[in-house]
Structure formats: C-alpha cells, structure tokens
Design an enzyme around this catalytic site. Structure first.
Site, PDB file in Angstrom:
ATOM      1  N   ASN A 144     -67.875 -24.401   4.376  1.00 26.41           N
ATOM      2  CA  ASN A 144     -66.760 -25.016   3.672  1.00 26.41           C
ATOM      3  C   ASN A 144     -66.715 -24.384   2.270  1.00 26.41           C
ATOM      4  OD1 ASN A 144     -68.749 -26.344   2.080  1.00 26.41           O
ATOM      5  ND2 ASN A 144     -68.766 -28.085   3.488  1.00 26.41           N
ATOM      6  N   GLN A 145     -65.785 -24.841   1.434  1.00 24.02           N
ATOM      7  CA  GLN A 145     -65.620 -24.210   0.123  1.00 24.02           C
ATOM      8  C   GLN A 145     -66.906 -24.287  -0.695  1.00 24.02           C
ATOM      9  OE1 GLN A 145     -62.257 -25.559  -2.181  1.00 24.02           O
ATOM     10  NE2 GLN A 145     -63.027 -24.668  -4.085  1.00 24.02           N
ATOM     11  N   PHE A 146     -67.506 -25.466  -0.734  1.00 17.21           N
ATOM     12  CA  PHE A 146     -68.722 -25.673  -1.524  1.00 17.21           C
ATOM     13  C   PHE A 146     -69.835 -24.718  -1.075  1.00 17.21           C
ATOM     14  CE2 PHE A 146     -71.907 -27.642  -3.970  1.00 17.21           C
ATOM     15  CZ  PHE A 146     -72.995 -27.955  -3.168  1.00 17.21           C
ATOM     16  N   GLU A 147     -70.035 -24.617   0.249  1.00 15.34           N
ATOM     17  CA  GLU A 147     -71.096 -23.763   0.776  1.00 15.34           C
ATOM     18  C   GLU A 147     -70.808 -22.291   0.486  1.00 15.34           C
ATOM     19  OE1 GLU A 147     -70.667 -25.320   4.675  1.00 15.34           O
ATOM     20  OE2 GLU A 147     -71.982 -27.038   4.293  1.00 15.34           O
ATOM     21  N   SER A 181     -62.609 -25.552   5.117  1.00 15.60           N
ATOM     22  CA  SER A 181     -61.757 -26.435   4.325  1.00 15.60           C
ATOM     23  C   SER A 181     -61.910 -26.056   2.855  1.00 15.60           C
ATOM     24  CB  SER A 181     -62.157 -27.900   4.512  1.00 15.60           C
ATOM     25  OG  SER A 181     -63.456 -28.127   4.043  1.00 15.60           O
ATOM     26  N   ASP A 221     -56.796 -39.467   7.163  1.00 17.29           N
ATOM     27  CA  ASP A 221     -57.437 -40.410   6.247  1.00 17.29           C
ATOM     28  C   ASP A 221     -58.589 -41.149   6.923  1.00 17.29           C
ATOM     29  OD1 ASP A 221     -56.545 -43.502   4.591  1.00 17.29           O
ATOM     30  OD2 ASP A 221     -58.018 -41.958   4.048  1.00 17.29           O
ATOM     31  N   ASP A 229     -69.361 -29.430  13.778  1.00 17.15           N
ATOM     32  CA  ASP A 229     -70.115 -28.904  14.913  1.00 17.15           C
ATOM     33  C   ASP A 229     -69.163 -28.503  16.043  1.00 17.15           C
ATOM     34  OD1 ASP A 229     -72.431 -31.609  14.322  1.00 17.15           O
ATOM     35  OD2 ASP A 229     -72.401 -29.588  13.452  1.00 17.15           O
TER      36      ASP A 229
END
Lengths: 311, 278
Positions: A144-147, A181, A221, A229
């Site tokens: 994801n973006q953070f990773e 994401s 939501d 996964d």
C-alpha cells in the site's frame, strides 16, 4: 493448466484471512495450492477475542524438509503475506531462494505487510528484512502507499511521486508493482481511492519499457480484513493469465474484489440490522458465495494507461 | 444456503487428505467451512517421508475457546475423521456435545477411522472411545466393514449380517450409516465392491421406517489416500440436500468419488515418471 503455488500464510479456523482467503479462490481458478500455515488462530485479530498457536521458524523448516525429501519441492509461484517474526521471514527467504534455484522461472508474489495509514503494525525489525532481503527476491509486489514509502524512503503527494516510487521499487527487484491503495486524490471524487500499477516489459528488440496504470476504486465504508490477501492471490492468478497485460490483470483483480466486497457489505448490513455497525464476524468476506465472480469476474473498473517510458 | 460446518481433521501442505480433502469440495458446494487442523504435515504418511507437527488436546481446546468467546460457536454440521490420540478424540466429543447443546439440530458426521482389511491402524485405546463416546453422539457414520464389525462385535458374511450390523449401529446412536466398502460378493462380478447404507426416518404420523440401499462400485487397481475423507464430506453435502433420500445422497456421493478417482488414475498413469507414491 498445471500450476502449483506454495502459499505461506496464516490459517484461521473461522473466516477469511491469510491462507483461508487465498486458497479457495486460487483452487476455484484451477491452481494447485500447497499451503503452509504460519499460525493457526480461532479467527483474525480484529475480533474481540482470538486464540491460537504460531509456527516457529524451525517448524517451518521441518515442513519444507518433508516436501524436499520427497523431491516435490517444485513450484511455479510462491505467495506470502502477513508475518510478525523476523526469523520466520528469514527462513521463508531461504526457502524461496532454494526454490528459485530449482525453478528459475518461479514467480514470487509478495505482499510486504508492514502497516497502513502512517503506522507500522508489525515489529519494526521486519523493515530491514523486507527492504534488503525479501523485496529483492520478489517478482510481484503489492504494497500500500505507506509500505511503498517505507521501502523506498520517498513520500507520495502526487501522481508523479507514485510513478517514481514504483520505479524505485522496480530497481529493488520486482518487475511488477501494484500500489493497492493511496491517499492521492481521485479525479472521480472523494468516494474513490486511487491504485497504481507498473510492469517492466522487455520488448522484442531487447529494450526495456514499462506499462503504468492507475485505477479509481470505489471506497466502501467498512473495515474488511483479508481483502489484501485476496487481492494478492487474485493478482497472482490474473497476471498468470495476462502476463504482459497489467491493465487487464488489474481490472480483473479489482473487479473480483469489488464483487466480493459488495456481497459482503450487503450481507453484513442485513445481519447487523438497521442503524447498527456490522461486527467483525458479520464482515467476514462472502468468499464461498462469490465463487461465480471469482471464476469469471464481470469487469467493473477501467484502468487508465498512464505512460510508457523507456529505461 | 447458509450452512456452517466445523471440520476437525489433518492438514497437509501438499496433497488431499483430511481437511485438504474435505474443505474445497464443501466450499465449492456452498458450505461455510470452519476448519481446525489437528496436525500440519508436509504430506500424507504414505509418501517415502513425512514431517510436521500435531495439535494437542489442550491446543484444540484453546482454539475452540477462541470461537466460543466470540459467541460464534454455532454450527450446522461437525465433521471428523482420522485421529490417533484418545485425549484429542475425547476433547472433540466434549466440543460436539457443547455444540449440540447450542444447536440441537446439529448433525455430526463421523468417519470412525480405526483400520481396514482385518487390522487396526490406530492405537487400540481409541476403540473404546469410539464405541462408548463418539459413535453415540454421531448422526451419520461411515465405517468400512472392518470398523463396523469392530464397533458392533459382529462379523459380516452375508448381506443379512450387514443389515443387522447397521441396525446395531443405529441402536448405538446414528440414524444414518454407510458401510463404505465390504468383502461381500458383488452381483456384478469381482471388478466391483459392495457398499451398503441404512437410514432411519420418522414418518409424519410418528411411525418409524428404515431405508436400506446397496451399491456396487467399480474397483480401481490403486491405493488412494484421502478418498474416505472426501467421501464423508460429500455424504455430508448430499444428505444435506437429500435428508430423506439416502439412495440419491449415496448415488451422488459415490458418483463424485468415481469422477475424481478416474481423473486421478488417468493423470497418474499419464505422467512419464511413476508418481503414484508421490
């Protein structure tokens, strides 16, 4: 189709995360799935309670030894996800390296699970292992973006940044990167999140190029567990069928996700009753009920091809 | 269909026995399958080598506790098979009893795996546990001839014996009994083996009746592992869809077995290297 996947992930008695999330859909699509369960828990850790046992690095090695002694340690794909233990991850790497020596065309699909929304939710000492040892071995990566930011040390504020980060990840190893994401603004409005993909391709004349895509995905939501996964497993399947067409592979993968999630939220909301937020138990993915969508997903998203660049 | 099965069986990394054999087919048929893996082995024990770990009775209890604490211990079916440990089996019985209290219409499908061809291949001390504790709580059992004889203390030489043995098994608990294979002489010739089934019903007027079926199944010249596990799982599925029609449930179950086995034997012979041991 004779395609064997080794999947090393969690097992939960109830629900769909880890191997429970990945195995059935891959089997439905005709893949042989060998699964090593890294843990056995009653259910995922988002429930009020959870209990179970973990597999040690040593026990993982013993299981692999059994496969190897029978000379059946031959795989086309490896799939890994959420891990909490550095020594376990290091044994996983040893196994992959050995399997790649035996089959150089083996494809390692790696979800480098470390955290989300700005915070790590695995021990910090896993980052250097992912960065220095795991990602270099991976062929397909689904951060994801953070990773992605953590692995490359580079922040993403706009689309250009996302493309640069994916190129940095290519340099680390994987030819295929999907940013599952991001917080980047979607042109379709704030009910959407943006995902990106990049695949390095060698043209017939020997030059390198990459196909970069972006997909706007409708937000839902609710908090789902196991969707990452399922995503990695389905990306494995659809890149297998469309190895040079990341656009189609991603459209199919994201479409499957959409159908499963929609079915799940409908069921969960109904179970919870009017005005109530569904519980983790009610939000378990409606995997078995989505068999037809898994087999042949109706395409509900269109990926935009961004640019083809030379390297 | 909203039907949840708790299956407590082995897990193998590679291949199809225990939960690996039962889960996928049940999921394909739309059942929700919760699975507790009683062991995790690299592969089944018929290979040249096998390695792995077993779950203790305590660890089984801990997993069940997790399910219970979340108040999700509601099942329509429980499915069990091959076990080697008496304390594990006794814990399974405790769990089944508690689940039956939570849902009195729960159906426990039990393959009382004890042995075959005249000898036991589990520790002998499992026999009294099956006889006195497990079979009495079972609703559907799938013994082979050896296991049916062992549990009832009566030998089967004729079809009449088999029917008596199935009635003795009914008296012990289960309303549905399928003797999955026997040495009885087939009418279709020696390329077949005889299987029998018996199901007790209560008619709307309250009277009892018993449906008896006999099947002759083509023999295959190979040793398969995991077929019994697949059989019990598919019998669960097809008796679910045909609760009062054992004939149809068995025809479907045995037919699935036939297709899977045929495809397997063709594939195994088709490979250049002999892979039947792998």
């Amino acid at each position: 189709m004779e395609c064997r996947v080794l999947s090393i992930q969690s097992h939960v008695v109830r629900g769909y995360v880890g191997n429970k999330s990945a195995t059935f859909p891959l089997q439905v699509l005709g893949f042989e799935v060998d699964s090593i369960n890294s843990v056995q828990f009653s259910n995922h850790t988002g429930y009020p309670h959870w209990k179970g046992q973990v597999l040690t690095a040593e026990e993982l090695n013993v299981l692999y030894e059994g496969i190897k002694l029978n000379k059946v340690n031959r795989y086309d794909y490896i799939l890994t996800g959420y891990s909490r233990d550095k020594s376990f991850l290091e044994v996983v790497v040893d196994i992959i390296q050995e399997l790649k020596k035996d089959n150089p065309s083996l494809v390692y699909v790696c979800d480098p699970v470390m955290g989300d929304h700005g915070a790590m939710y695995v021990p910090e000492n896993l980052l250097p292992v992912y960065k220095n040892i795991v990602v270099p071995l991976a062929d397909i990566l689904t951060p994801n973006q953070f990773e992605a930011e953590l692995l490359t040390g580079r922040k993403m504020n706009k689309e250009e940044d996302a493309l640069e980060v994916m190129d940095l990840l290519h340099k680390m190893g994987p030819q295929t990167v999907v940013l599952t994401s991001t917080d980047l603004p979607s042109k379709q409005g704030d009910q959407f999140l943006v995902a990106f993909g990049s695949q390095k391709i060698v043209k017939p004349d020997g030059t390198n190029t990459s196909q970069k895509i972006c997909i706007d995905i409708p937000k839902v939501d609710a908090v789902f567990v196991g969707t990452g996964d399922l995503f990695a497993a389905m990306l494995l399947a659809w890149t297998h069928h469309h190895p040079k067409d990341l656009k189609t592979a991603c459209e199919k993968t994201v479409s499957v996700m959409h159908h499963v999630i929609k079915r799940t939220i409908t069921y969960a909301t109904e179970m919870a009753g009017p005005g109530k937020r569904p519980s983790p138990a009610q939000l378990e993915l409606r995997m078995v009920q989505s068999k037809a969508d898994i087999e042949d997903p109706a395409i509900v998203v269109e990926a935009k091809v961004l640019q083809k660049s030379l390297h | 269909m909203e039907c949840r099965v708790l299956s407590i069986q082995s897990h193998v990394v590679r291949g199809y026995v225990g939960n690996k054999s039962a889960s996928f087919p049940l999921q394909v048929l739309g059942f929700e399958v919760d699975s507790i893996n009683s062991v995790q082995f690299s592969n089944h024990t018929g290979y040249s080598h096998w390695k792995g770990q077993v779950l203790t009775a305590d660890e089984l209890h801990v997993l069940y506790e997790g399910i219970k604490l979340n108040n999700v211990h509601h099942y329509d079916y429980v499915l069990t098979g091959y076990t080697r440990d008496t304390s594990f089996l006794e814990m399974v019985v405790d769990i089944v009893q508690e689940l039956k209290r939570a849902n009195p219409s729960l159906v426990y499908v039990c393959d009382p795996v004890l042995g075959d061809h005249g000898s036991m291949y589990v520790p002998q001390n499992l026999y009294p546990v099956y006889k006195n504790k497990v079979v009495p709580v079972a609703d559907i059992i799938t013994p082979n001839q050896f296991e049916a004889e062992l549990l009832t203390g009566k030998n089967i030489s004729t079809e009449k014996d088999a029917v008596e043995v199935m009635d003795l098994l009914h008296a012990m608990g289960p309303d549905t009994v399928v003797i999955t294979s026997s040495d009885l002489p087939p009418r279709l010739g020696d390329r077949f083996l005889v299987c029998l089934g018996s199901q007790r019903h209560v008619r709307p007027d309250g009277s009892r009746t018993t449906e008896r079926v006999r099947m002759e199944v083509p023999k295959v010249d190979a040793v398969f592992v995991g077929t019994g596990d697949l059989f019990a799982a598919m019998l669960l599925a097809w008796t679910h869809h045909y609760p009062n029609d054992l004939k149809t449930a068995c025809e479907k179950t045995f037919s699935v077995m036939h297709h899977v086995i045929q495809r397997t034997i063709s594939y195994a012979h088709g490979k250049k290297r002999l892979v039947i041991n792998a």
